[in-house]
Design an enzyme around this catalytic site. Structure first.
Site, PDB file in Angstrom:
ATOM      1  N   LEU A 349      -4.653  22.635  -7.183  1.00 21.72           N
ATOM      2  CA  LEU A 349      -5.229  21.301  -7.415  1.00 21.72           C
ATOM      3  C   LEU A 349      -6.117  20.915  -6.243  1.00 21.72           C
ATOM      4  CD1 LEU A 349      -1.956  19.518  -8.590  1.00 21.72           C
ATOM      5  CD2 LEU A 349      -3.827  20.335 -10.051  1.00 21.72           C
ATOM      6  N   LYS A 358       5.058  21.535   0.920  1.00 26.80           N
ATOM      7  CA  LYS A 358       5.972  20.397   0.995  1.00 26.80           C
ATOM      8  C   LYS A 358       6.347  19.934  -0.412  1.00 26.80           C
ATOM      9  CE  LYS A 358       4.723  18.920   5.568  1.00 26.80           C
ATOM     10  NZ  LYS A 358       4.037  20.162   5.932  1.00 26.80           N
ATOM     11  N   ARG A 434       5.627  -9.106   4.062  1.00 24.38           N
ATOM     12  CA  ARG A 434       4.454  -9.237   3.188  1.00 24.38           C
ATOM     13  C   ARG A 434       4.481 -10.586   2.484  1.00 24.38           C
ATOM     14  NH1 ARG A 434       1.187  -4.972   3.074  1.00 24.38           N
ATOM     15  NH2 ARG A 434       0.244  -5.476   1.064  1.00 24.38           N
ATOM     16  N   SER A 465      -6.162  -6.959  -0.522  1.00 25.49           N
ATOM     17  CA  SER A 465      -5.266  -6.454  -1.569  1.00 25.49           C
ATOM     18  C   SER A 465      -5.048  -7.505  -2.658  1.00 25.49           C
ATOM     19  CB  SER A 465      -3.934  -6.034  -0.947  1.00 25.49           C
ATOM     20  OG  SER A 465      -3.396  -7.105  -0.219  1.00 25.49           O
ATOM     21  N   ARG A 468      -7.423  -7.085  -5.355  1.00 23.35           N
ATOM     22  CA  ARG A 468      -7.125  -5.886  -6.152  1.00 23.35           C
ATOM     23  C   ARG A 468      -5.902  -6.102  -7.045  1.00 23.35           C
ATOM     24  NH1 ARG A 468      -7.328  -3.419  -1.116  1.00 23.35           N
ATOM     25  NH2 ARG A 468      -5.169  -2.675  -1.363  1.00 23.35           N
ATOM     26  N   ASP A 475      -1.851  -9.677   4.712  1.00 27.03           N
ATOM     27  CA  ASP A 475      -2.501 -10.833   5.312  1.00 27.03           C
ATOM     28  C   ASP A 475      -3.373 -11.497   4.251  1.00 27.03           C
ATOM     29  OD1 ASP A 475      -4.608  -9.125   4.944  1.00 27.03           O
ATOM     30  OD2 ASP A 475      -5.222  -9.025   7.033  1.00 27.03           O
TER      31      ASP A 475
HETATM   32  N1  DCP Z   1     -10.963  -2.037   5.172  1.00 26.74           N
HETATM   33  C1  DCP Z   1     -11.542  -0.771   5.168  1.00 26.74           C
HETATM   34  N2  DCP Z   1     -11.210   0.113   6.142  1.00 26.74           N
HETATM   35  C2  DCP Z   1     -10.314  -0.215   7.071  1.00 26.74           C
HETATM   36  C3  DCP Z   1      -9.731  -1.485   7.095  1.00 26.74           C
HETATM   37  C4  DCP Z   1     -10.071  -2.382   6.117  1.00 26.74           C
HETATM   38  O1  DCP Z   1     -12.354  -0.467   4.297  1.00 26.74           O
HETATM   39  N3  DCP Z   1     -10.006   0.670   8.004  1.00 26.74           N
HETATM   40  C5  DCP Z   1     -11.324  -2.985   4.103  1.00 26.74           C
HETATM   41  C6  DCP Z   1     -10.586  -2.622   2.839  1.00 26.74           C
HETATM   42  C7  DCP Z   1      -9.432  -3.554   2.838  1.00 26.74           C
HETATM   43  C8  DCP Z   1     -10.029  -4.792   3.461  1.00 26.74           C
HETATM   44  O2  DCP Z   1     -10.921  -4.299   4.441  1.00 26.74           O
HETATM   45  O3  DCP Z   1      -8.968  -3.791   1.533  1.00 26.74           O
HETATM   46  C9  DCP Z   1      -9.010  -5.722   4.063  1.00 26.74           C
HETATM   47  O4  DCP Z   1      -8.274  -5.032   5.053  1.00 26.74           O
HETATM   48  P1  DCP Z   1      -6.708  -5.202   5.150  1.00 26.74           P
HETATM   49  O5  DCP Z   1      -6.270  -4.437   6.341  1.00 26.74           O
HETATM   50  O6  DCP Z   1      -6.334  -6.638   5.106  1.00 26.74           O
HETATM   51  O7  DCP Z   1      -6.161  -4.403   3.896  1.00 26.74           O
HETATM   52  P2  DCP Z   1      -5.673  -4.909   2.490  1.00 26.74           P
HETATM   53  O8  DCP Z   1      -5.966  -6.346   2.293  1.00 26.74           O
HETATM   54  O9  DCP Z   1      -6.216  -3.963   1.489  1.00 26.74           O
HETATM   55  O10 DCP Z   1      -4.105  -4.684   2.539  1.00 26.74           O
HETATM   56  P3  DCP Z   1      -2.971  -5.683   3.075  1.00 26.74           P
HETATM   57  O11 DCP Z   1      -2.260  -6.210   1.886  1.00 26.74           O
HETATM   58  O12 DCP Z   1      -2.067  -4.809   3.868  1.00 26.74           O
HETATM   59  O13 DCP Z   1      -3.628  -6.736   3.900  1.00 26.74           O
HETATM   60 MG    MG Z   2      -5.445  -7.834   3.678  1.00 24.14          MG
END
Ligand code: DCP
Ligand code: MG
Length: 640
Positions: A349, A358, A434, A465, A468, A475
């Site tokens: 794959l 693993k 969270r 997130s 999404r 955060d």
């Molecule tokens: N981001 C990215 N690359 C990174 C960090 C962040 O592309 N190294 C972008 C995508 C993330 C967004 O920024 O979705 C927000 O960053 P967060 O760290 O807040 O990540 P999330 O919101 O997706 O997850 P969480 O629920 O942990 O905050």
């Molecule tokens: Mg976030």
């Protein structure tokens, strides 16, 4: 030694070249989590050294180059006799292996910066260190510290090439003679004899250098250039530069016969979004997307769960290369409709690579030994714990371990902390919990209410997130935009007022310094990082369950002209972002959080020569369209 994980067997050097025979090294930090140090330790062991877990068992203390004497001082005190040992930086064993002799450790290039010379050291240092050590407490008047911390007869300088050959020549005195020099602790104090093998007759073993150089450059490519480097966000490399292997997996090109098809295409034909997408493009992860519930009913769900736990371990220690490898392997497994049972099946794959073995181990034994070792490793646990403190990266976590700190209380009571770290420690539990989706909405509503009073034309969008569709978020990523704006500076007065008001209201509790380079913040002041607390009156659940929990919030200013690109970036996830950005690159374009740019010229090493011309910034869908990526709703952007 080597308990933590199963590795390829050591390739012991021929007896005559085991220059470290009878020596024992204690590393600071004494772990092999960092790939460069892992290789260094491995090479030393192959040349006969004993890697010891306890400082008092060591003949040599090998210190990471990034650490100063102040950083390691506390840890040295674990052994009252440390000053009788050889204290050198990590270059020392490498040079010994390279030159196939025990070189003189007294040379300046092996010195730990800030190490006091014997004259600078307080006369009673040894006595003080004895008081700190239970084992030594019976020794009422310890013998005075030996004046020479290092071996007395410097013979080989690896620095000066102008010395006479007799000065440059060196051989370790015979092992039996060395035994006689052993101190009361039983540690061999290495001694050196001048003469026997002139350096010029010693062919240098450059392989160790080559391997290390390769290892370091791989780590650099993953934004993890050394143990202590926290990767910076780059303008159009939002998640760090890409590694060749990763390019293969992000674009899933390993499954393609046509490895580098873009090489053969003209820019205009690649940028054409109207026609059917070529097969190579279809293989990009961003083209496939993914949803958050993709593991449900998957025949590989159990395997994915264990791999996910292993991934969490690598996340704790910031091993970027493995983090991505595991995420991509997991992503592949998720798309399989049948259970993958053997390494052979897995290897066939895309994106699996060495994780294939693993997978077989998990399926056949229902466990992964490497995970069990990792979960068991006290050093890893401590680093993992420290990394969970807000504002703490690899540099800081390892430094604290090197300084002898083991618990959060150690840090609270003894470490020098900056504001972010103080907050991170004080609100450790809060900031590691969270945030339920409903609370994210309630918190954002509080900000929206105040924002509307200040300027009712401003629009607030919850990204990250949450956008999404996540059930909970780490955060709150709040995007602030306004019709008619073309620069973040037009929104800065609004942000200042918003922050002032929310702070006065008690909603915002503290401003935190951004802990990366903010390379994306060319307008200055375009974001605010801090913490907030939901007022009881806005709590969505029953009042009896309310607790004033501190939450992390990022407020991001985005001019309307850049909204589409910013939405892509701040929606993520990061793997989706990396993949779509890579796709843009392959089409001669550039995607960052400000826009999609065309006519980008790249020179050697894929470094961009010009900024390119803006193709689209404001419309998220249009950016997808120009790139030829079919529209993915935010909840379809869970990759890896
Ligand atoms: N981001 C990215 N690359 C990174 C960090 C962040 O592309 N190294 C972008 C995508 C993330 C967004 O920024 O979705 C927000 O960053 P967060 O760290 O807040 O990540 P999330 O919101 O997706 O997850 P969480 O629920 O942990 O905050
Ligand atoms: Mg976030």
């Amino acid at each position: 030694m080597g308990k933590r994980k199963k590795e390829a067997p050591l390739k012991l050097a021929p007896e005559a070249r085991r220059i470290f025979k009878d020596l024992s090294f204690f590393y600071i930090p004494n772990d092999d989590i960092n790939p460069v140090r892992r290789l260094q330790i491995r090479k030393a062991r192959e040349h006969g050294v004993m890697w010891c877990r306890k400082l008092d068992e060591a003949t040599h203390i090998i210190v990471d180059k990034k650490l100063t004497y102040t950083d390691i001082e506390r840890q040295l005190q674990d052994d009252p006799k440390w000053s009788e040992k050889v204290l050198v930086n990590e270059n020392y064993p490498i040079d010994c292996i390279k030159h196939r002799v025990i070189v003189n450790p007294n040379q300046s290039q092996y010195k730990i910066s800030g190490t006091p010379t014997p004259a600078e050291k307080p006369a009673d240092e040894t006595e003080l260190s004895h008081l700190d050590n239970d084992d030594a407490s019976l020794e009422l008047k310890p013998s005075r510290r030996k004046s020479a911390r290092r071996p007395r007869s410097p013979v080989l300088s690896t620095q000066s090439r102008s010395q006479s050959s007799s000065q440059r020549s060196i051989a370790l005195i015979s092992s039996s003679k060395r035994q006689q020099n052993k101190g009361v602790t039983g540690n061999a104090q290495p001694a050196y004899a001048q003469d026997e093998v002139p350096l010029s007759e010693q062919p240098a073993d450059t392989s160790v250098d080559d391997e290390l150089t390769q290892c370091i450059s791989e780590m650099k490519a993953t934004g993890n250039s050394d143990l202590f480097s926290d990767s910076l966000m780059d303008d159009d490399d939002p998640a760090g530069p890409l590694l060749t292997d990763e390019i293969e997996v992000l674009s899933d090109s390993s499954s393609s016969d046509d490895k580098r098809p873009w090489k053969r295409r003209t820019r205009s034909s690649m940028g054409n979004s109207k026609g059917k997408n070529p097969a190579w493009q279809e293989k990009f992860i961003c083209m496939k997307g993914g949803t958050k519930d993709h593991t449900d009913n998957n025949p590989n769900a159990e395997t994915i769960k264990v791999l996910q736990e292993m991934l969490d371990q690598h996340t704790l220690t910031g091993d970027d290369f493995r983090i991505r490898a595991y995420r991509l392997a997991i992503a592949t497994l998720r798309t399989q409709s049948k259970k993958i049972c053997t390494a052979e099946e897995a290897r066939a794959l895309p994106n699996i690579g060495r994780i294939a073995d693993k997978i077989e181990e998990i399926v056949t034994t229902n466990r992964l030994r490497q995970l069990e070792y990792a979960l068991d490793d006290p050093q890893r646990k401590i680093i993992g714990l420290f990394l969970q403190i807000y504002g703490v990266g690899q540099i800081q976590a390892h430094k604290w371990v090197a300084q002898g700190f083991r618990t959060l209380d150690d840090l609270k009571n003894k470490a020098d902390l900056n504001t972010n770290q103080k907050i991170g420690l004080e609100y450790f539990d809060d900031l590691n919990t969270r945030i339920p989706r409903q609370e994210v909405e309630a918190l954002a509503d509080c900000v929206k209410e105040t924002a509307a009073i200040i300027d009712h034309n401003v629009e607030l969008i919850i990204g990250g997130s949450y956008r999404r569709g996540a059930d909970n978020s780490g955060d709150i990523d709040l995007i602030v935009t306004k019709k008619g704006t073309s620069s973040t500076s037009q929104l800065t007065p609004f942000l200042n007022q918003l922050v002032d008001t929310l702070t006065r209201e008690g909603f915002l509790t503290i401003a935190l310094a951004a802990h990366h380079g903010d390379a994306d913040d060319t307008d200055g002041g375009s974001k605010w990082h801090g913490c907030c607390v939901l007022p009881e009156s806005a709590f969505p659940g029953p009042r009896s369950e309310y607790r004033p929990i501190w939450r992390r919030i990022d407020i991001l200013l985005v001019p309307q002209t850049e909204l589409g690109a910013a939405l892509i970036y701040f929606t993520g996830n990061d793997i989706f972002n990396r993949s779509i950005r890579l796709l843009a690159q392959k089409k001669g374009m550039r995607l960052n959080q400000r826009g999609l740019f065309g006519n980008v010229l790249r020179g050697q090493g894929n470094i961009k020569v010009n900024e390119g011309t803006l193709l689209e910034g404001r419309d998220e869908k249009k950016i997808f369209e120009i790139l030829g990526v079919r529209w993915r709703e935010p909840h379809e952007r869970w990759c890896g």
